[in-house]
Design a protein around this motif. Structure first.
Motif, PDB file in Angstrom:
ATOM      1  N   ARG A  49       0.829  -1.209   0.000  1.00  0.00           N
ATOM      2  CA  ARG A  49       0.000   0.000   0.000  1.00  0.00           C
ATOM      3  C   ARG A  49       0.862   1.258   0.000  1.00  0.00           C
ATOM      4  O   ARG A  49       0.521   2.257  -0.627  1.00  0.00           O
ATOM      5  N   TYR A  50       2.009   1.203   0.677  1.00  0.00           N
ATOM      6  CA  TYR A  50       2.941   2.332   0.667  1.00  0.00           C
ATOM      7  C   TYR A  50       3.433   2.578  -0.771  1.00  0.00           C
ATOM      8  O   TYR A  50       3.453   3.709  -1.249  1.00  0.00           O
ATOM      9  N   ALA A  51       3.802   1.495  -1.448  1.00  0.00           N
ATOM     10  CA  ALA A  51       4.227   1.621  -2.851  1.00  0.00           C
ATOM     11  C   ALA A  51       3.079   2.140  -3.714  1.00  0.00           C
ATOM     12  O   ALA A  51       3.298   2.922  -4.651  1.00  0.00           O
ATOM     13  N   ALA A  52       1.844   1.733  -3.372  1.00  0.00           N
ATOM     14  CA  ALA A  52       0.665   2.193  -4.112  1.00  0.00           C
ATOM     15  C   ALA A  52       0.364   3.661  -3.828  1.00  0.00           C
ATOM     16  O   ALA A  52      -0.426   4.276  -4.540  1.00  0.00           O
ATOM     17  N   ALA A  53       0.961   4.212  -2.796  1.00  0.00           N
ATOM     18  CA  ALA A  53       0.863   5.654  -2.550  1.00  0.00           C
ATOM     19  C   ALA A  53       2.019   6.373  -3.241  1.00  0.00           C
ATOM     20  O   ALA A  53       1.823   7.387  -3.911  1.00  0.00           O
ATOM     21  N   LEU A  54       3.203   5.830  -3.113  1.00  0.00           N
ATOM     22  CA  LEU A  54       4.418   6.489  -3.595  1.00  0.00           C
ATOM     23  C   LEU A  54       4.501   6.563  -5.125  1.00  0.00           C
ATOM     24  O   LEU A  54       4.648   7.651  -5.690  1.00  0.00           O
ATOM     25  N   VAL A  55       4.410   5.449  -5.779  1.00  0.00           N
ATOM     26  CA  VAL A  55       4.622   5.418  -7.237  1.00  0.00           C
ATOM     27  C   VAL A  55       3.532   6.170  -8.003  1.00  0.00           C
ATOM     28  O   VAL A  55       3.847   7.028  -8.837  1.00  0.00           O
ATOM     29  N   PRO A  56       2.252   5.920  -7.734  1.00  0.00           N
ATOM     30  CA  PRO A  56       1.238   6.703  -8.461  1.00  0.00           C
ATOM     31  C   PRO A  56       1.301   8.205  -8.154  1.00  0.00           C
ATOM     32  O   PRO A  56       0.969   9.019  -9.007  1.00  0.00           O
ATOM     33  N   SER A  57       1.736   8.558  -6.955  1.00  0.00           N
ATOM     34  CA  SER A  57       1.905   9.987  -6.651  1.00  0.00           C
ATOM     35  C   SER A  57       2.941  10.606  -7.570  1.00  0.00           C
ATOM     36  O   SER A  57       2.752  11.703  -8.095  1.00  0.00           O
ATOM     37  N   GLY A  58       4.053   9.896  -7.752  1.00  0.00           N
ATOM     38  CA  GLY A  58       5.085  10.380  -8.670  1.00  0.00           C
ATOM     39  C   GLY A  58       4.573  10.463 -10.097  1.00  0.00           C
ATOM     40  O   GLY A  58       4.875  11.410 -10.833  1.00  0.00           O
ATOM     41  N   LEU A  59       3.769   9.473 -10.501  1.00  0.00           N
ATOM     42  CA  LEU A  59       3.190   9.488 -11.853  1.00  0.00           C
ATOM     43  C   LEU A  59       2.198  10.640 -12.020  1.00  0.00           C
ATOM     44  O   LEU A  59       2.174  11.297 -13.062  1.00  0.00           O
ATOM     45  N   CYS A  60       1.393  10.884 -10.993  1.00  0.00           N
ATOM     46  CA  CYS A  60       0.437  12.004 -11.068  1.00  0.00           C
ATOM     47  C   CYS A  60       1.177  13.337 -11.085  1.00  0.00           C
ATOM     48  O   CYS A  60       0.747  14.275 -11.770  1.00  0.00           O
ATOM     49  N   GLY A  61       2.277  13.415 -10.339  1.00  0.00           N
ATOM     50  CA  GLY A  61       3.095  14.624 -10.389  1.00  0.00           C
ATOM     51  C   GLY A  61       3.647  14.854 -11.786  1.00  0.00           C
ATOM     52  O   GLY A  61       3.592  15.965 -12.318  1.00  0.00           O
ATOM     53  N   ALA A  62       4.160  13.800 -12.403  1.00  0.00           N
ATOM     54  CA  ALA A  62       4.687  13.912 -13.767  1.00  0.00           C
ATOM     55  C   ALA A  62       3.576  14.275 -14.752  1.00  0.00           C
ATOM     56  O   ALA A  62       3.779  15.093 -15.653  1.00  0.00           O
ATOM     57  N   ALA A  63       2.406  13.676 -14.560  1.00  0.00           N
ATOM     58  CA  ALA A  63       1.283  13.946 -15.473  1.00  0.00           C
ATOM     59  C   ALA A  63       0.858  15.409 -15.406  1.00  0.00           C
ATOM     60  O   ALA A  63       0.636  16.039 -16.451  1.00  0.00           O
ATOM     61  N   LEU A  64       0.771  15.968 -14.200  1.00  0.00           N
ATOM     62  CA  LEU A  64       0.382  17.374 -14.097  1.00  0.00           C
ATOM     63  C   LEU A  64       1.461  18.279 -14.674  1.00  0.00           C
ATOM     64  O   LEU A  64       1.159  19.247 -15.365  1.00  0.00           O
ATOM     65  N   TYR A  65       2.717  17.936 -14.417  1.00  0.00           N
ATOM     66  CA  TYR A  65       3.818  18.714 -14.988  1.00  0.00           C
ATOM     67  C   TYR A  65       3.738  18.704 -16.521  1.00  0.00           C
ATOM     68  O   TYR A  65       3.851  19.747 -17.166  1.00  0.00           O
ATOM     69  N   LEU A  66       3.537  17.520 -17.097  1.00  0.00           N
ATOM     70  CA  LEU A  66       3.441  17.401 -18.560  1.00  0.00           C
ATOM     71  C   LEU A  66       2.209  18.108 -19.108  1.00  0.00           C
ATOM     72  O   LEU A  66       2.250  18.697 -20.188  1.00  0.00           O
ATOM     73  N   LEU A  67       1.114  18.037 -18.368  1.00  0.00           N
ATOM     74  CA  LEU A  67      -0.108  18.705 -18.800  1.00  0.00           C
ATOM     75  C   LEU A  67       0.103  20.218 -18.903  1.00  0.00           C
ATOM     76  O   LEU A  67      -0.378  20.859 -19.839  1.00  0.00           O
ATOM     77  N   LEU A  68       0.849  20.764 -17.966  1.00  0.00           N
ATOM     78  CA  LEU A  68       1.085  22.211 -17.958  1.00  0.00           C
ATOM     79  C   LEU A  68       2.272  22.641 -18.820  1.00  0.00           C
ATOM     80  O   LEU A  68       2.419  23.818 -19.117  1.00  0.00           O
ATOM     81  N   HIS A  69       3.128  21.685 -19.191  1.00  0.00           N
ATOM     82  CA  HIS A  69       4.292  21.977 -20.048  1.00  0.00           C
ATOM     83  C   HIS A  69       4.388  20.949 -21.178  1.00  0.00           C
ATOM     84  O   HIS A  69       5.373  20.221 -21.272  1.00  0.00           O
ATOM     85  N   PRO A  70       3.391  20.869 -22.039  1.00  0.00           N
ATOM     86  CA  PRO A  70       3.386  19.804 -23.048  1.00  0.00           C
ATOM     87  C   PRO A  70       4.543  19.874 -24.040  1.00  0.00           C
ATOM     88  O   PRO A  70       4.932  18.857 -24.602  1.00  0.00           O
ATOM     89  N   THR A  71       5.084  21.042 -24.277  1.00  0.00           N
ATOM     90  CA  THR A  71       6.199  21.152 -25.231  1.00  0.00           C
ATOM     91  C   THR A  71       7.479  21.603 -24.539  1.00  0.00           C
ATOM     92  O   THR A  71       8.412  22.038 -25.205  1.00  0.00           O
ATOM     93  N   GLY A  72       7.511  21.489 -23.219  1.00  0.00           N
ATOM     94  CA  GLY A  72       8.683  21.944 -22.460  1.00  0.00           C
ATOM     95  C   GLY A  72       9.925  21.150 -22.802  1.00  0.00           C
ATOM     96  O   GLY A  72       9.876  19.956 -23.073  1.00  0.00           O
TER      97      GLY A  72
END
Length: 164
Positions: A49-72
């Motif tokens: 469950r800890y891994a299920a918190a940690l890894v998807p959090s990192g993926l969601c962080g990357a997704a929001l970053y990419l969403l706001l900087h699609p051509t960065g």
């Protein structure tokens, strides 16, 4: 991502911009993890469950970053999206180990304020260093936000359920 390197969605969490960045991430994770681990359990399923918190959090962080900087062109590295996800999930857990706290509880609101303040405090020196040394980096606050929101919303689904 534009070049088809989808593995970077995961590999950015283990890549860092130097030893100082890595140490800061490890210290933050060490400070934030104990409360979450208590709520998730220390057995095998708790660590899953800890891994299920940690890894998807990192993926969601990357997704929001990419969403706001699609051509960065500036790469995002570090585990801070995942770390902020641990913070968000831990924010929903009371220190005494009781039930998951509602989002609008006093403790959660204070933790959200603390996370915003931490980002503002980090933003100033990082921006000054970037300007002083003509660097093209910065603070990926977008990743922090994406990870934190995931942890905050996922916490009720991750905590250990006690049998009736």
């Amino acid at each position: 991502m534009a070049e088809g390197r989808c593995y970077t969605l995961l590999s950015h969490m283990v890549s860092h911009a130097g030893v100082g960045h890595l140490v800061l991430n490890v210290l933050a994770l060490a400070a934030l993890s104990p409360r979450l681990v208590r709520g998730l359990g220390t057995d095998r399923s708790g660590w899953l469950r800890y891994a299920a918190a940690l890894v998807p959090s990192g993926l969601c962080g990357a997704a929001l970053y990419l969403l706001l900087h699609p051509t960065g062109a500036v790469p995002m590295v570090g585990a801070s999206g995942a770390i902020f996800g641990v913070w968000g999930a831990a924010a929903r857990l009371p220190p005494d180990g009781g039930d998951v706290l509602p989002i609008r509880s006093r403790q959660v609101v204070l933790e959200v304020r603390s996370a915003v303040l931490a980002n503002l405090i980090l933003l100033v020196p990082v921006t000054l260093l970037d300007l002083a040394f003509d660097m093209t980096g910065g603070l990926a606050w977008e990743a922090h936000l994406g990870g934190f929101l995931f942890g905050l919303l996922a916490a009720p689904h991750l905590v250990r359920r006690t049998p009736c």
